[in-house]
Scaffold this motif. Structure first.
Motif: not given
Length: 74
Positions: A16, A40, A47-50, A70-74
């Motif tokens: 994370v 993760n 923050l596991r998806n960032y 910043p990156l985000r997994i959706t």
């Protein structure tokens, strides 16, 4: 590495994001996260998806520009 004069120190193993700071004459990114890797080990972490990407501008003097993306997994 920053104490030895590095302009940018990128640490990547944390799963994370861990923060970015100015230190001395440089910048330290303490953890970039998983980027776009969806696994993760702690599924409850907020923050596991960032993750974070870092764009560094370079010239003959060294690093002259730094952008945190910043990156985000959706």
């Amino acid at each position: 590495f920053a104490a030895a004069g590095a302009d940018v120190v990128l640490c990547h193993h944390a799963h994370v994001p861990q923060g970015v700071e100015a230190w001395g004459g440089g910048v330290i990114a303490h953890g970039l996260g998983n980027g776009l890797f969806p696994h993760n080990p702690d599924p409850s972490h907020p923050l596991r998806n960032y993750g974070v990407a870092v764009r560094v501008g370079l010239c003959a003097r060294g690093a002259v520009d730094l952008e945190v993306v910043p990156l985000r997994i959706t």
